[in-house]
Design a protein around this motif. Sequence first.
Motif, mmCIF file in Angstrom:
data_model
loop_
_atom_site.group_PDB
_atom_site.id
_atom_site.type_symbol
_atom_site.label_atom_id
_atom_site.label_comp_id
_atom_site.label_asym_id
_atom_site.label_seq_id
_atom_site.Cartn_x
_atom_site.Cartn_y
_atom_site.Cartn_z
ATOM 1 N N VAL A 105 -11.328 19.867 -32.943
ATOM 2 C CA VAL A 105 -11.443 18.474 -33.396
ATOM 3 C C VAL A 105 -12.096 17.666 -32.280
ATOM 4 O O VAL A 105 -11.494 17.452 -31.228
ATOM 5 C CB VAL A 105 -10.058 17.886 -33.729
ATOM 6 N N ARG A 106 -13.309 17.210 -32.488
ATOM 7 C CA ARG A 106 -14.025 16.522 -31.411
ATOM 8 C C ARG A 106 -13.673 15.033 -31.330
ATOM 9 O O ARG A 106 -13.524 14.485 -30.245
ATOM 10 C CB ARG A 106 -15.543 16.674 -31.588
ATOM 11 N N ARG A 107 -13.579 14.363 -32.484
ATOM 12 C CA ARG A 107 -13.380 12.902 -32.455
ATOM 13 C C ARG A 107 -11.958 12.589 -32.057
ATOM 14 O O ARG A 107 -10.989 13.040 -32.681
ATOM 15 C CB ARG A 107 -13.690 12.310 -33.837
ATOM 16 N N PHE A 108 -11.797 11.799 -30.993
ATOM 17 C CA PHE A 108 -10.483 11.596 -30.385
ATOM 18 C C PHE A 108 -10.376 10.152 -29.918
ATOM 19 O O PHE A 108 -11.118 9.714 -29.045
ATOM 20 C CB PHE A 108 -10.331 12.550 -29.190
ATOM 21 N N LEU A 109 -9.444 9.418 -30.512
ATOM 22 C CA LEU A 109 -9.200 8.026 -30.135
ATOM 23 C C LEU A 109 -7.867 7.906 -29.428
ATOM 24 O O LEU A 109 -6.905 8.601 -29.773
ATOM 25 C CB LEU A 109 -9.196 7.118 -31.366
ATOM 26 N N VAL A 110 -7.811 7.031 -28.446
ATOM 27 C CA VAL A 110 -6.594 6.809 -27.670
ATOM 28 C C VAL A 110 -6.240 5.327 -27.687
ATOM 29 O O VAL A 110 -7.106 4.477 -27.442
ATOM 30 C CB VAL A 110 -6.785 7.243 -26.200
ATOM 31 N N VAL A 111 -4.988 5.028 -27.983
ATOM 32 C CA VAL A 111 -4.479 3.669 -27.801
ATOM 33 C C VAL A 111 -3.868 3.607 -26.408
ATOM 34 O O VAL A 111 -2.819 4.183 -26.153
ATOM 35 C CB VAL A 111 -3.443 3.297 -28.865
ATOM 36 N N SER A 112 -4.536 2.924 -25.510
ATOM 37 C CA SER A 112 -4.099 2.824 -24.124
ATOM 38 C C SER A 112 -3.539 1.421 -23.885
ATOM 39 O O SER A 112 -2.900 0.848 -24.765
ATOM 40 C CB SER A 112 -5.268 3.154 -23.188
ATOM 41 N N THR A 151 -12.956 7.856 -27.580
ATOM 42 C CA THR A 151 -13.012 6.408 -27.400
ATOM 43 C C THR A 151 -11.621 5.955 -26.983
ATOM 44 O O THR A 151 -10.629 6.365 -27.601
ATOM 45 C CB THR A 151 -13.401 5.684 -28.701
ATOM 46 N N ILE A 152 -11.535 5.145 -25.947
ATOM 47 C CA ILE A 152 -10.254 4.630 -25.456
ATOM 48 C C ILE A 152 -10.193 3.140 -25.752
ATOM 49 O O ILE A 152 -11.097 2.383 -25.380
ATOM 50 C CB ILE A 152 -10.105 4.905 -23.950
#
Length: 221
Positions: A105-112, A151-152
């Motif tokens: 799974v390439r697309r990776f979002l982070v809630v920082s 994306t962070i």
Amino acid sequence: MRIVIAGGHGRIALRLERLLAGRGDEVAGVIRRPGQAGDLLAAGAEPVVCDLESATVGDIARHLEGADAAVFAAGAGPGSGAERKDTVDRAAAVLFADAAEAAGVRRFLVVSSMGADREPPPGTDPVFAAYLRAKGAADADIRSRPGLDWTILRPGALTDEPGTGLVTLSTGSTGRGAVPRDDVAAVLAALLEDERGSVGLTLELIGGDTPVAEAVKAVAP
């Protein structure tokens, strides 16, 4: 589109699940407690019971197989100590990223968090300082991974006020400010629709006067 969200019972995650399910996406939320499953089902998401503090990469990768995107929205939460800030806000984020790579799974979002890019100033509450350091360490790990299209997102102070749909979103500093969780979820949903433009960006988010879709388009043309 199938999206798997870590921290699936969180206040941002539940909002995001409702938005994604409402637009026709297939959504799964990773939760620790089976008793939380009903809230996810009500939001239109598939509950996946898996404790990120004790799971292996393989355990999590099985839940990510076939997904188009993964979102890390987990957190130790209020009332937790410095140790859990590290095991959840840092280690679980790294583990979830490892699992995403293992599952392809390439697309990776982070809630920082805003402030995670610098050392907390003197006098900061020790537990909050541990939280910011954990978030910063997780972000640094994820930014180092060529196998992820990451994306962070770093929101300011979170509120439960109704969303306005108007934000300030920037690759630089927005300055301090608050933002409703509704609007954080809306920005995440918009970033998931953006296939390439926001990849490799660390974004700060607060309330503002730009509609969400326009704000995302401006940073990810």
